[in-house]
Design an enzyme around this catalytic site. Structure first.
Site, PDB file in Angstrom:
ATOM      1  N   HIS A 302       0.805  -1.218   0.000  1.00 22.10           N
ATOM      2  CA  HIS A 302       0.000   0.000   0.000  1.00 22.10           C
ATOM      3  C   HIS A 302       0.839   1.270   0.000  1.00 22.10           C
ATOM      4  CE1 HIS A 302      -3.495  -2.559   0.940  1.00 22.10           C
ATOM      5  NE2 HIS A 302      -4.212  -1.540   0.521  1.00 22.10           N
ATOM      6  N   GLY A 303       2.078   1.217   0.420  1.00 30.52           N
ATOM      7  CA  GLY A 303       2.866   2.441   0.395  1.00 30.52           C
ATOM      8  C   GLY A 303       4.155   2.328   1.179  1.00 30.52           C
TER       9      GLY A 303
END
Length: 468
Positions: A302-303
């Site tokens: 996700h990041g």
């Protein structure tokens, strides 16, 4: 974001005319040309990373049927496909990533799944590189998913690609619904969310609760909007993409939530990480360790940043705690004479699950891990519930009228979700009289144009999950 651009839909109309004008056997070629052209427009030089990944996936799939050391070849193929992704995610020159490729998180997982399925013998390798390229680059799903499997999507481009009015109509419905979710709910809620999270040192206590609830709704509406637009666009061409949501905020447990939220990613993590690690077959401790590994990967996907890792691990801890406390919760139900299948029990389970998910979303949205922890701390230590009942709410970017519009839109989403438990609203609408159907369509379009965020003087925001 292209899905919200009038120029994009003008290009889609041209592509549709060409698609249905050519012979059936040639239609996949029109889709491939349109998909590559679309990707070049939105990603520029990112097309080279995409084509490299396509070639690696195609070649690996082809040779997996011809070599003896299949596991080594699969590992090499996965490593090669991950190179562009890791380069774009972790290697920077200053503040600029050395590789900007739109949707790279999605098509990387898509190709890895294909190679693994070929390795397992679950699908036969595609022998035409152009057809494989279409499977990966199909323009509705490449930006933000859902993440398709070759067995589900791969042959649809070449079989039964005739015009079907019911599919075309459902596609139009889903695109319209996507616009509603994005412009009536997600972008409007985002105004308040940004004010609270960007000024987290000022807005504490009940403000964090409001921001967390609204961000939970914003993220859901935003992501679902893009997925429904993607599914709708695909249906215009007669292609069906997989479902990615199943009313996740009606879940009675965190485990159930992940069976309903971002289903294509959840099933990917289950099939290609959790089960190969042993799943729940080797005892509870090993199961919990596998959950931690799966959600660690989810957080990293996700990041970049500790907050994403913390968010992922928090969901693993939720599930482990759910296993550990299962007996205790059942005894509490018996102590307070609450039937486990009663309406009250369902409300308690769903309310608790939503609250836990919301707490994790606060961590996810916060500027940093430190900011997220401080926001959560203030939620439980600062007592100021009156700010939700006075005019303070109207100082967060939306006046009374706009707050009422947001509330009504959320209630409509809630009503549609309840209706969908028995029958999809789109299917119900298809059975109604032509006059009623077009009244709904035209009314929906007018509502979005007049009251959507375009009508408020705000620019439509990029889709949140498009940055992952």
């Amino acid at each position: 974001m292209p899905f919200l651009s009038l120029w994009f839909y003008a290009a889609v109309i041209i592509l549709l005319v060409l698609y249905y004008a050519v012979p059936v056997k040639a239609r996949w070629g029109i889709l491939l040309a349109g998909s590559l052209g679309f990707y070049c427009c939105i990603s520029g030089r990112g097309i080279f990373a995409l084509l490299f990944s396509v070639l690696v996936g195609f070649g690996t799939g082809l040779f997996l049927k011809r070599v003896k050391r299949k596991r080594i070849l699969l590992a090499a193929g996965i490593g090669a496909v991950l190179l562009p992704y890791l380069s774009g995610r972790f290697l920077y020159v200053g503040k600029q990533s050395i590789l900007q490729a739109v949707g790279i998180s999605y098509f990387t997982l898509q190709i890895i799944a294909y190679m693994a399925d070929v390795y397992r013998g679950e699908v036969q390798p595609e022998r035409n590189p152009a057809k494989f390229a279409l499977f990966v680059t199909f323009f509705p799903q490449i930006v933000q998913g859902p993440i398709p499997r070759y067995g589900q999507l791969g042959r649809q481009f070449f079989e039964n690609v005739v015009f079907k009015e019911d599919k075309f109509t459902r596609g139009f419905q889903w695109i319209l619904w996507g616009f509603f979710l994005k412009l009536m709910i997600a972008d409007r809620a985002g105004i308040v969310v940004d004010r609270i999270f960007d000024n987290w040192e000022i807005y504490t206590g009940s403000y964090v609760l409001l921001g967390g609830v609204l961000y939970s709704i914003q993220l859901y509406a935003d992501f679902m909007a893009c997925v429904y637009m993607a599914k709708g666009l695909a249906l215009l061409f007669g292609i069906e993409l997989m479902d990615n949501f199943r009313r996740p905020y009606f879940s009675g447990s965190i485990r159930e939530f992940w069976g309903r939220w971002h289903i294509s990613l959840s099933s990917w993590l289950r099939d290609y990480i959790y089960i190969p690690l042993g799943g729940n077959r080797k005892g509870k401790f090993r199961k919990w360790l596998n959950l931690l590994m799966v959600f660690l990967v989810s957080g990293i996907w996700h990041g970049v940043g500790l907050k994403y890792i913390a968010w992922g691990l928090l969901h693993a801890v939720y599930q482990i705690a759910g296993d550990v406390t299962g007996g205790i919760r059942e005894r509490l139900y018996r102590l307070f004479k609450i039937e486990s299948n009663s309406f009250l029990a369902a409300i308690l389970k769903k309310g608790t699950t939503f609250f836990l998910v919301m707490l994790a979303w606060v961590m996810f949205r916060a500027a940093s891990l430190k900011a997220g922890l401080k926001m959560l701390w203030s939620l439980f230590t600062v007592y100021n519930p009156w700010v939700l009942l006075n005019d303070s709410v109207f100082e967060l970017g939306l006046d009374l009228k706009e707050c009422m519009l947001l509330l009504l839109a959320i209630l409509l989403l809630f009503a549609v979700s309840l209706k969908s438990r028995k029958e999809a609203v789109g299917n119900w609408l298809m059975k109604q009289h032509l006059i009623l159907r077009w009244t709904v369509y035209i009314g929906g379009i007018l509502m979005i144009v007049v009251y959507g965020t375009y009508g408020m003087g705000f620019d439509a925001r990029n889709f949140i999950y498009g940055s992952f």
